[in-house]
Design a protein around this motif. Structure first.
Motif, mmCIF file in Angstrom:
data_model
loop_
_atom_site.group_PDB
_atom_site.id
_atom_site.type_symbol
_atom_site.label_atom_id
_atom_site.label_comp_id
_atom_site.label_asym_id
_atom_site.label_seq_id
_atom_site.Cartn_x
_atom_site.Cartn_y
_atom_site.Cartn_z
ATOM 1 N N THR A 3 0.756 -1.087 -0.126
ATOM 2 C CA THR A 3 -0.055 0.112 0.081
ATOM 3 C C THR A 3 0.979 1.215 -0.095
ATOM 4 N N LEU A 4 0.218 2.405 0.136
ATOM 5 C CA LEU A 4 0.843 3.861 0.039
ATOM 6 C C LEU A 4 1.667 4.055 1.204
ATOM 7 N N ILE A 5 2.818 4.481 0.931
ATOM 8 C CA ILE A 5 3.385 5.123 2.068
ATOM 9 C C ILE A 5 2.811 6.510 2.781
ATOM 10 N N PRO A 6 2.396 6.616 3.802
ATOM 11 C CA PRO A 6 1.755 7.722 4.254
ATOM 12 C C PRO A 6 2.756 9.080 4.045
ATOM 13 N N ARG A 7 2.121 10.083 3.429
ATOM 14 C CA ARG A 7 2.835 11.161 2.930
ATOM 15 C C ARG A 7 2.317 12.517 4.209
ATOM 16 N N PRO A 8 3.377 13.237 4.525
ATOM 17 C CA PRO A 8 3.112 14.518 5.302
ATOM 18 C C PRO A 8 1.967 15.219 4.961
ATOM 19 N N SER A 60 -11.078 10.375 3.377
ATOM 20 C CA SER A 60 -10.356 9.420 2.449
ATOM 21 C C SER A 60 -9.367 9.965 1.760
ATOM 22 N N ASN A 61 -8.165 9.363 1.462
ATOM 23 C CA ASN A 61 -6.999 9.508 0.420
ATOM 24 C C ASN A 61 -7.148 8.457 -0.403
ATOM 25 N N PRO A 62 -7.874 8.517 -1.542
ATOM 26 C CA PRO A 62 -8.095 7.570 -2.462
ATOM 27 C C PRO A 62 -6.979 7.721 -3.472
ATOM 28 N N PRO A 63 -6.670 6.614 -4.513
ATOM 29 C CA PRO A 63 -5.968 7.019 -5.653
ATOM 30 C C PRO A 63 -6.534 8.112 -6.505
ATOM 31 N N TYR A 64 -5.565 8.969 -6.845
ATOM 32 C CA TYR A 64 -6.204 10.064 -7.678
ATOM 33 C C TYR A 64 -5.259 10.506 -8.654
ATOM 34 N N ILE A 65 -4.224 9.802 -9.128
ATOM 35 C CA ILE A 65 -3.404 10.109 -9.949
ATOM 36 C C ILE A 65 -3.520 9.528 -11.594
ATOM 37 N N GLU A 66 -3.613 10.455 -12.457
ATOM 38 C CA GLU A 66 -4.106 9.867 -13.873
ATOM 39 C C GLU A 66 -3.207 8.815 -14.392
ATOM 40 N N GLN A 100 3.284 11.266 -15.919
ATOM 41 C CA GLN A 100 4.709 10.730 -15.998
ATOM 42 C C GLN A 100 5.430 10.561 -14.579
ATOM 43 N N HIS A 101 5.012 11.347 -13.719
ATOM 44 C CA HIS A 101 5.439 10.919 -12.324
ATOM 45 C C HIS A 101 5.497 9.746 -11.729
ATOM 46 N N LEU A 102 4.573 8.655 -12.454
ATOM 47 C CA LEU A 102 4.462 7.592 -11.707
ATOM 48 C C LEU A 102 5.892 6.676 -12.243
ATOM 49 N N ASP A 137 9.712 7.390 -5.372
ATOM 50 C CA ASP A 137 9.165 6.377 -4.664
ATOM 51 C C ASP A 137 7.857 5.695 -5.313
ATOM 52 N N VAL A 138 7.086 6.425 -5.820
ATOM 53 C CA VAL A 138 5.745 5.891 -6.365
ATOM 54 C C VAL A 138 6.165 4.680 -7.440
ATOM 55 N N ARG A 139 7.403 4.600 -7.840
ATOM 56 C CA ARG A 139 7.513 3.451 -8.919
ATOM 57 C C ARG A 139 7.306 1.980 -7.786
ATOM 58 N N SER A 187 -2.934 0.467 -7.661
ATOM 59 C CA SER A 187 -4.003 0.468 -7.263
ATOM 60 C C SER A 187 -4.363 1.433 -6.403
ATOM 61 N N ALA A 188 -3.263 2.044 -5.404
ATOM 62 C CA ALA A 188 -3.243 2.855 -4.466
ATOM 63 C C ALA A 188 -2.991 4.373 -5.040
ATOM 64 N N LEU A 189 -2.401 4.265 -6.158
ATOM 65 C CA LEU A 189 -2.283 5.667 -6.776
ATOM 66 C C LEU A 189 -3.129 6.187 -7.781
ATOM 67 N N THR A 190 -3.361 5.235 -8.948
ATOM 68 C CA THR A 190 -4.076 5.642 -10.044
ATOM 69 C C THR A 190 -5.661 5.612 -10.170
ATOM 70 N N VAL A 222 -11.979 14.633 1.599
ATOM 71 C CA VAL A 222 -11.159 13.866 0.703
ATOM 72 C C VAL A 222 -9.985 14.591 0.353
ATOM 73 N N GLU A 223 -8.954 13.790 0.120
ATOM 74 C CA GLU A 223 -7.445 14.463 -0.449
ATOM 75 C C GLU A 223 -7.681 14.141 -1.990
ATOM 76 N N HIS A 224 -6.992 14.986 -2.731
ATOM 77 C CA HIS A 224 -6.959 14.971 -4.297
ATOM 78 C C HIS A 224 -5.695 15.558 -4.851
ATOM 79 N N ASP A 226 -3.966 23.275 -3.698
ATOM 80 C CA ASP A 226 -5.367 22.729 -3.111
ATOM 81 C C ASP A 226 -5.164 21.315 -3.165
ATOM 82 N N ARG A 227 -5.344 20.924 -2.007
ATOM 83 C CA ARG A 227 -5.322 19.103 -1.826
ATOM 84 C C ARG A 227 -6.349 18.523 -1.361
ATOM 85 N N LEU A 228 -7.162 19.215 -0.516
ATOM 86 C CA LEU A 228 -8.412 18.726 0.308
ATOM 87 C C LEU A 228 -9.606 19.518 -0.233
HETATM 88 N N1 GLN Z 1 0.064 12.437 -3.154
HETATM 89 C C1 GLN Z 1 0.616 11.278 -3.628
HETATM 90 C C2 GLN Z 1 1.558 11.485 -4.662
HETATM 91 O O1 GLN Z 1 1.446 12.467 -5.415
HETATM 92 C C3 GLN Z 1 -0.686 10.212 -4.138
HETATM 93 C C4 GLN Z 1 -1.489 9.937 -3.301
HETATM 94 C C5 GLN Z 1 -2.914 9.123 -3.669
HETATM 95 O O2 GLN Z 1 -2.682 8.696 -4.845
HETATM 96 N N2 GLN Z 1 -3.732 9.066 -2.968
HETATM 97 O O3 GLN Z 1 2.367 10.965 -4.893
#
Ligand code: GLN
Length: 286
Positions: free
Chosen positions: A82-87, A175-181, A185-187, A191-193, A198-201, A229-231, A261-263
């Motif tokens: 799963t995702l590493i918690p972010r600050p 919720s901090n759901p997956p929200y990346i397109e 490219q930053h995938l 760290d995201v690599r 499933s936790a990111l996109t 929510v986070e986005h 703007d993140r929330l």
């Molecule tokens: N904030 C994270 C990132 O940009 C993604 C977190 C998420 O998808 N919920 O790496």
């Protein structure tokens, strides 16, 4: 040895990374590493440190090598499930704690991962009843482990968003759901690599899961309850529209530590006092 290692690490924080890895390899604290930089490592410690260093140089996140990550005031076990918690997600916790909620509020954290948000909230508000879901069995196991380790009571349910929950009305859903397109490219960087897609996109526009959560949340919220929510940094306008379309009041967005703007949050309308037009009765006297 520390400086040589730091020079080899490709990271925004190479010196800190090297210190954290050496602290892990030796059992010494970062403070004592800084105080006695000339202290010699045993052969075994040195071997362990070299192995950690090689993993970091291959790009593996520090949190995965250490097996843990600090979030809020908590040390959480993390792994590649799963995702590493972010600050920045701590801003979500702060915003949730600032809401006026009942002392015994029922709170739901959707897609909890390590349990970070649910556990941070429960640690600050021991009288809240906190439920957390995740669809990945390794994540629910991790969240349960962290809850037990920290002595915090959170009901962890294996569920795809709301699908396996018993009917209930919550005062707060976070919720901090997956929200990346999907093709962002930053995938392919940092760290995201090493984190599960499933936790990111979430679909081509990153909004697939947010759409589901926001449209279904009203059925799970008590009157006056909040959804938070986070986005992505560029999704606030789209997410606000989704909130408004779902009938939320007081829709607003908040920034993260980087002034993005993140929330976004919104409030469920209070129940209407009377659904039927008041019938003025004619006096029925004789
Ligand atoms: N904030 C994270 C990132 O940009 C993604 C977190 C998420 O998808 N919920 O790496």
């Amino acid at each position: 040895m520390l400086q040589k290692a730091a020079d080899e690490i490709d990271s925004d924080t190479p010196r800190l990374d090297a210190e954290l890895l050496m602290a892990q390899a030796t059992g010494w604290s970062c403070t004592s590493l800084r105080a006695w930089p000339e202290r010699r490592l045993t052969d075994e410690q040195e071997e362990t440190f070299e192995r950690f260093l090689a993993r970091r140089m291959a790009g593996e996140p520090i949190a995965h090598i250490l097996g843990q990550q600090e979030f809020w005031s908590l040390t959480l076990k993390v792994n590649s499930a799963t995702l590493i918690p972010r600050p920045d997600t701590e801003c979500l916790v702060e915003t949730a704690l600032a809401l006026a909620l009942p002392v015994d509020a029922k709170v739901l954290d959707l897609g909890t991962g390590t349990g970070a948000i649910a556990l941070a909230l429960r640690s600050e508000r021991p009288s809240w009843q906190v439920t957390a879901t995740d669809v990945v069995p390794e994540a629910t196991a991790l969240a349960r482990f962290n809850a037990e380790q920290l002595g915090l009571t959170v009901d962890v349910v294996h569920s795809h968003w709301f699908s396996e929950l018993r009917p209930e009305r919550f005062n707060l859903i976070v919720s901090n759901p997956p929200y990346i397109e999907a093709d962002d490219q930053h995938l392919n960087e940092g760290d995201v690599r090493f984190e599960p897609r499933s936790a990111l996109t979430a679909g081509a526009d990153g909004l697939e899961d947010l759409r589901l959560i926001i449209s279904q949340a009203p059925e799970w919220l008590a009157p006056g309850g909040w959804l938070l929510v986070e986005h992505g940094f560029d999704q606030a306008a789209a997410v606000q529209e989704l909130f408004t379309a779902a009938g939320f009041d007081a829709v607003a967005s908040h920034q993260d530590y980087g002034q993005q703007d993140r929330l976004t949050l919104g409030q469920q309308r209070a129940a209407k006092s009377n659904h039927y037009p008041l019938q003025l009765q004619e006096p029925t006297g004789c």
